[in-house]
Design an enzyme around this catalytic site. Structure first.
Site, PDB file in Angstrom:
ATOM      1  N   ARG A 252     118.678 -66.814  63.758  1.00  0.00           N
ATOM      2  CA  ARG A 252     118.814 -65.364  63.957  1.00  0.00           C
ATOM      3  C   ARG A 252     119.984 -65.136  64.903  1.00  0.00           C
ATOM      4  O   ARG A 252     120.057 -65.727  65.975  1.00  0.00           O
ATOM      5  CB  ARG A 252     117.515 -64.748  64.489  1.00  0.00           C
ATOM      6  CG  ARG A 252     117.026 -65.239  65.826  1.00  0.00           C
ATOM      7  CD  ARG A 252     115.872 -64.356  66.331  1.00  0.00           C
ATOM      8  NE  ARG A 252     115.145 -64.966  67.420  1.00  0.00           N
ATOM      9  CZ  ARG A 252     115.476 -64.891  68.716  1.00  0.00           C
ATOM     10  NH1 ARG A 252     116.550 -64.226  69.086  1.00  0.00           N
ATOM     11  NH2 ARG A 252     114.742 -65.480  69.644  1.00  0.00           N
ATOM     12  N   HIS A 256     115.424 -61.427  69.756  1.00  0.00           N
ATOM     13  CA  HIS A 256     114.087 -61.542  69.160  1.00  0.00           C
ATOM     14  C   HIS A 256     113.597 -60.153  68.743  1.00  0.00           C
ATOM     15  O   HIS A 256     113.104 -59.960  67.635  1.00  0.00           O
ATOM     16  CB  HIS A 256     113.128 -62.168  70.165  1.00  0.00           C
ATOM     17  CG  HIS A 256     111.706 -62.194  69.712  1.00  0.00           C
ATOM     18  ND1 HIS A 256     111.271 -63.015  68.692  1.00  0.00           N
ATOM     19  CD2 HIS A 256     110.616 -61.496  70.124  1.00  0.00           C
ATOM     20  CE1 HIS A 256     109.975 -62.818  68.499  1.00  0.00           C
ATOM     21  NE2 HIS A 256     109.554 -61.903  69.341  1.00  0.00           N
ATOM     22  N   TYR A 265     118.648 -66.772  77.545  1.00  0.00           N
ATOM     23  CA  TYR A 265     118.041 -68.064  77.237  1.00  0.00           C
ATOM     24  C   TYR A 265     118.828 -68.903  76.226  1.00  0.00           C
ATOM     25  O   TYR A 265     118.410 -70.003  75.887  1.00  0.00           O
ATOM     26  CB  TYR A 265     116.591 -67.884  76.746  1.00  0.00           C
ATOM     27  CG  TYR A 265     116.412 -66.951  75.568  1.00  0.00           C
ATOM     28  CD1 TYR A 265     116.624 -67.377  74.260  1.00  0.00           C
ATOM     29  CD2 TYR A 265     116.018 -65.626  75.776  1.00  0.00           C
ATOM     30  CE1 TYR A 265     116.459 -66.517  73.197  1.00  0.00           C
ATOM     31  CE2 TYR A 265     115.835 -64.754  74.705  1.00  0.00           C
ATOM     32  CZ  TYR A 265     116.052 -65.213  73.419  1.00  0.00           C
ATOM     33  OH  TYR A 265     115.885 -64.357  72.358  1.00  0.00           O
TER      34      TYR A 265
END
Length: 355
Positions: A252, A256, A265
């Site tokens: 992706r 998220h 992250y």
């Protein structure tokens, strides 16, 4: 295990076909169908992010980068099959025939958004991780008991394989040989945790070994590989040979959800590199050009059609009647209990008795 489950591919990142044995799969009509559907869901995805940023829908889960996995799998299904999506699989639902208006209503917090068009068996998106997996195994088992040839597909991410529902669903399906495909989109991040920090397994595909479920690992950015191996799994299921676990390795590009900041992250430069090298839509576009099937006028037409269709769905979503808040109390119990009757009456008084 990575040697046992190598990534299967039919269309390489340069758009070149890699299998002489399966060359008959590569046709102009099919390639254009893939491209049109993948472009359509990417356009929808970008529009939905824009709507969220404007405050016109709620928190949204982007899918860009995973178009090949969703389109390739959804186009294999027959009308009477079951689809069990997650919150990131609205592209698959769109491809299977879900209403764009209702998908937008779902992201606007409306229960009506969970209702698929008549005749389509699309389960409401699974928000809690992995809960849709036992549902899919059960629905497939019910179809088997009824003597149909219908199958089910359950979508889930890599993080779902760490949940008990994943193992319960696979075990049930294996024991009863349910006609179900467990379709893992391994986008390599379980929310903000890389896959190697949430499982010791080198692959997701190997997790099928414990249940004696046939498994395969495929290039999730190769729509042809997705289409071929999901078709094979469905043929096995319809023939009474039980479930299959498919790991589609993908990525992706974005967050998220729109409430997330992926730069905290992971190195977002990696997404830029992957887009340049492995983008699923660019791969199909290269294939169209290599085979002499790419037409500027045709591409402009599908771009215009997608934009118009999505704008129409946005208008329908925003024109939808405002929700009546008192219906919150109407479906808790078949026969309302006194406390709910009192609470409903109190809310109606607050609203001026207009509901």
């Amino acid at each position: 295990m990575e040697e046992t489950y190598p990534i299967q591919q039919l269309l390489d990142p340069d758009g070149k076909w890699t299998s002489e044995e399966l060359r008959s799969l590569l046709t102009e009509e099919r390639t254009k169908t893939f491209y049109r559907n993948m472009f359509r869901i990417r356009t929808f995805d970008r529009k939905a992010i824009s709507l969220q940023r404007q405050g016109r829908i709620g928190t949204y889960a982007p899918l860009e980068g995973q178009e090949a996995s969703q389109v390739g799998s959804a186009l294999c299904l027959l009308k009477d099959d079951w689809m069990f999506p997650t919150y990131r699989d609205h592209g698959a639902a769109m491809t299977f025939g879900h209403s764009l208006r209702n998908i937008l209503l779902f992201w606007n917090g409306r229960n009506e958004g969970n209702i698929p068009p008549d005749g389509l068996k699309i389960f409401p998106p699974g928000i809690p991780i992995a809960t849709q997996i036992p549902h899919a195994a059960g629905a497939a088992f019910a179809e088997k008991r009824k003597g149909t040839k219908n199958a089910a597909i359950a979508f889930f991410g890599d993080g779902a394989t760490s949940e008990g529902d994943f193992h319960e669903g696979l075990n049930f399906a294996a024991v009863f040989q349910s006609p179900v495909i467990f379709f893992n989109q391994n986008n390599q991040y379980a929310i903000s945790v890389p896959v190697n920090k949430q499982t010791r397994s080198k692959t997701i595909a190997q997790k099928g070994l414990a249940y004696d479920i046939p498994s395969v690992r495929i290039d999730g950015n190769d729509v042809y590989a997705v289409y071929h191996y999901v078709t094979q799994a469905l043929e096995r299921a319809r023939a009474g040979n039980g479930p299959t676990l498919i790991e589609a390795v993908t990525w992706r590009y974005g967050a998220h959800t729109t409430a997330d900041d992926p730069s905290k992250y992971r190195d977002q430069q990696e997404s830029t590199v992957r887009r340049e090298q492995f983008d699923p839509i660019l791969r199909i576009e290269k294939s169209l050009k290599i085979n002499g099937w790419y037409e500027d006028r045709w591409v402009k037409d599908i771009q215009q059609q997608a934009a118009e269709e999505i704008e129409q769905a946005v208008m329908e979503m925003e024109d939808f009647p405002a929700p009546d808040p008192v219906v919150l109390f109407d479906h808790v119990y078949k026969n309302p209990v006194p406390s709910l009757i009192k609470q409903k009456s109190y809310l109606m008084d607050l609203l001026g008795g207009n509901s």
